[in-house]
Write a protein that holds these residues in place. Structure first.
Motif, PDB file in Angstrom:
ATOM      1  N   UNK A 175       5.213 -12.905   2.866  1.00  0.00           N
ATOM      2  CA  UNK A 175       6.220 -12.084   3.524  1.00  0.00           C
ATOM      3  C   UNK A 175       5.881 -11.921   5.003  1.00  0.00           C
ATOM      4  N   UNK A 176       4.618 -11.662   5.318  1.00  0.00           N
ATOM      5  CA  UNK A 176       4.216 -11.531   6.717  1.00  0.00           C
ATOM      6  C   UNK A 176       4.529 -12.813   7.480  1.00  0.00           C
ATOM      7  N   UNK A 181       4.177  -1.613   7.792  1.00  0.00           N
ATOM      8  CA  UNK A 181       3.572  -0.673   6.859  1.00  0.00           C
ATOM      9  C   UNK A 181       3.082   0.527   7.648  1.00  0.00           C
ATOM     10  N   UNK A 182       2.478   1.500   6.943  1.00  0.00           N
ATOM     11  CA  UNK A 182       1.869   2.663   7.573  1.00  0.00           C
ATOM     12  C   UNK A 182       0.374   2.623   7.302  1.00  0.00           C
ATOM     13  N   UNK A 208     -11.113  -2.209  -7.963  1.00  0.00           N
ATOM     14  CA  UNK A 208     -10.579  -1.215  -8.890  1.00  0.00           C
ATOM     15  C   UNK A 208      -9.716  -0.184  -8.170  1.00  0.00           C
ATOM     16  N   UNK A 209      -9.445  -0.408  -6.904  1.00  0.00           N
ATOM     17  CA  UNK A 209      -8.702   0.558  -6.106  1.00  0.00           C
ATOM     18  C   UNK A 209      -7.209   0.511  -6.414  1.00  0.00           C
ATOM     19  N   UNK A 210      -6.550   1.633  -6.179  1.00  0.00           N
ATOM     20  CA  UNK A 210      -5.101   1.701  -6.348  1.00  0.00           C
ATOM     21  C   UNK A 210      -4.414   0.868  -5.277  1.00  0.00           C
ATOM     22  N   UNK A 211      -3.308   0.200  -5.610  1.00  0.00           N
ATOM     23  CA  UNK A 211      -2.587  -0.564  -4.593  1.00  0.00           C
ATOM     24  C   UNK A 211      -2.219   0.307  -3.398  1.00  0.00           C
ATOM     25  N   UNK A 268       6.109  -3.606   3.454  1.00  0.00           N
ATOM     26  CA  UNK A 268       5.174  -4.180   2.493  1.00  0.00           C
ATOM     27  C   UNK A 268       5.023  -3.254   1.290  1.00  0.00           C
ATOM     28  N   UNK A 269       5.156  -3.804   0.104  1.00  0.00           N
ATOM     29  CA  UNK A 269       4.992  -3.073  -1.147  1.00  0.00           C
ATOM     30  C   UNK A 269       3.649  -3.478  -1.748  1.00  0.00           C
TER      31      UNK A 269
END
Length: 318
Positions: A228-229, A240-241, A260-263, A216-217
């Motif tokens: 995708x899942x 993913x991790x 507002x969080x980073x991906x 997963x990106x």
């Protein structure tokens, strides 16, 4: 009573089994089954026959397993069966023109898409990945190009919002068997519809799945990751991790939330799901699998890691 249509069937995996059964149940005579060579499987790496071969042996049908159909010997062997019709369903080997020209009625293919959309190897998963709302099966008259032949019969089916690669696979293989049985009955009765050329617009290709696609990106939108899942269930299964542990993701849902969080940041660990920030929206992971473990609900994983429950880690990537 002697059957009037000599049929050779070519297929290998589970998807092709109902179609072979439809041929066996028809008024045609299945004189031979072609399938891929046995492959090693399991820890002992023993050679294991594929699902189509197993059904053919149970039914007492001769089985052919050439490595290629391009040799003079393989062409002669195929011609010796004197087929009126060749039916191909997920066989896995390329059929040269010299083979296609042998059967009196040519060669039919049951393809799991509405052609010309999703020609190629993985039409079921690519349809889900693309967010298609409809799929189906086509009974196609084969020619030398990749899934380019004219269509004889077609069945359509809507895609559900929770459609997985497995659920669509199972439904389309049943539809494939139905459309093939219909086609064979019509051919024997002399009532087969005229073949309709595929449209020259709307052509897409369903490239073969690769395990590297399963990661997963988080820079993608949540809805793309949910697809995708679903598409990669049951194979190759998204992964993913999370909290330092590699996990396979069996079920997830896209949330149209703003943040507002980073991906890749974990917004919440909770018993009803793990929320991870995406470039657009949030993906709620609901069912996972640890390395060497079984599928489980997120709550069961969190029970083994009590320090994570109800915690957010918006500063760290998942």
């Amino acid at each position: 009573m002697k059957k009037s249509l000599r049929l050779v069937f070519a297929g290998t995996p589970d998807f092709a089994v109902p179609c072979l059964q439809a041929c066996l149940d028809s008024e045609a005579e299945v004189v031979a089954v072609y399938t891929q060579p046995d492959r090693p499987s399991g820890r002992g790496r023993k050679l294991v026959p594929g699902p189509v071969k197993q059904l053919a042996l149970t039914a007492g049908i001769p089985v052919e397993q050439p490595d290629s159909l391009r040799t003079v010997e393989s062409r002669k062997r195929f011609a010796d069966w004197r087929p009126d019709l060749l039916v191909v369903v997920a066989y896995g080997l390329i059929l040269p023109r010299s083979i296609l020209a042998i059967p009196r009625y040519g060669c039919w293919n049951v393809h799991a898409s509405l052609l010309p959309r999703w020609r190629g190897a993985a039409p079921i998963q690519r349809a889900i990945l693309a967010g298609d709302r409809e799929s189906g099966v086509d009974l196609m008259q084969m020619e030398a190009g990749l899934d380019t032949g004219p269509v004889l019969l077609e069945r359509r089916t809507p895609l559900a919002d929770d459609e997985t690669g497995g659920s669509l696979h199972d439904r389309l293989c049943r539809l494939g068997a139905e459309i093939l049985a219909d086609g064979i009955a019509r051919l024997i009765a002399g009532e087969l519809p005229a073949a309709v050329a595929q449209a020259e617009t709307g052509i897409t290709y369903a490239h073969k799945l690769d395990k590297t696609e399963a990661r997963l990106d988080w820079n993608e939108p949540a809805i793309a990751l949910e697809r995708k899942v679903r598409a990669f269930n049951p194979w190759p299964v998204a992964e993913t991790v999370l909290a330092g542990e590699r996990l396979r993701i069996w079920s997830a849902r896209a949330l149209q939330s703003t943040h507002q969080a980073a991906p890749g940041s974990v917004l919440r660990y909770a018993t009803d799901g793990i929320d991870v920030a995406c470039s657009e929206g949030t993906l709620r992971i609901r069912e996972i699998q640890r390395d060497g473990g079984r599928r489980m609900a997120v709550r069961d994983w969190l029970n083994a890691r009590p320090g994570l429950a109800d915690m957010a880690d918006a500063d760290s990537p998942a």
